[in-house]
Design an enzyme around this catalytic site. Structure first.
Site, PDB file in Angstrom:
ATOM      1  N   GLY A   1      37.280  38.759  43.596  1.00 52.63           N
ATOM      2  CA  GLY A   1      38.443  39.328  44.373  1.00 52.63           C
ATOM      3  C   GLY A   1      39.570  39.551  43.931  1.00 52.63           C
TER       4      GLY A   1
ATOM      5  N   ASP B   1      41.864  37.378  42.745  1.00 52.02           N
ATOM      6  CA  ASP B   1      42.142  36.271  41.575  1.00 52.02           C
ATOM      7  C   ASP B   1      41.012  37.040  40.484  1.00 52.02           C
ATOM      8  OD1 ASP B   1      42.852  34.074  40.257  1.00 52.02           O
ATOM      9  OD2 ASP B   1      41.060  33.038  40.859  1.00 52.02           O
TER      10      ASP B   1
END
Length: 170
Positions: free
Chosen positions: A33, A35
């Protein structure tokens, strides 16, 4: 001073801001995602600082609801503020931890002197926080947190998230 709240639909890694908030996992070593996208686009300097944080003060990882800053590497920002959102639960109220993500990120931003901060919709991806509740918590928390940050920009990846956040700003 009043903080201006703005919305953008798009990719948070393409934002120009003093600080970009990373919906990190507790390891601080990248993931999926938002991150993973921040670590990939920001390059190895972010990971190097995250590894140094793990080797010093966060040997067990960054606790949920806390925030810490690193360089932004190759992103168009000065810093990345990493915060670990809570996993949504239908049996336990973890909303205080989500509130803490926004407050702690703003506290870190203030400590850095950041004036513009870009936030994703924390915990709404793999941590399954319902978008409507996450948007309400994000907007209420930013509106009620004392900060020197002049602009908070919520960067929403898709149309649905953008629409939900738009409803909260009314």
């Amino acid at each position: 001073m009043t903080t201006t709240l703005t919305l953008v639909q798009g990719d948070i890694t393409r934002q120009r801001a003093d600080a970009i908030v990373n919906a990190a996992n507790s390891s601080l070593l990248g993931g999926g995602g938002v991150d993973g996208a921040i670590h990939r686009r920001g390059g190895p300097a972010i990971l190097a600082e995250c590894r140094a944080l793990r080797a010093s003060c966060y040997s067990s990882g960054l606790p949920t609801g806390q925030a810490v800053a690193t360089t932004a590497g190759e992103l168009d920002a000065l810093w990345v503020i990493h915060t670990v959102g809570p996993v949504h639960s239908t049996t336990e109220d973890r909303s205080g931890l989500l509130v803490s993500c926004y407050r702690e990120s703003l506290r870190v931003a203030d400590g850095l002197g950041a004036r513009t901060v870009a936030f994703p919709a924390i915990s709404t991806g793999v941590y399954r926080w319902p978008m409507e509740d996450a948007a309400r918590i994000a907007v209420e928390t930013v509106r009620t947190t004392e900060t020197a940050v002049e602009e908070v920009r919520f960067v929403l990846f898709d149309e649905q998230a953008y629409a939900v956040f738009t409803g909260q700003l009314r």
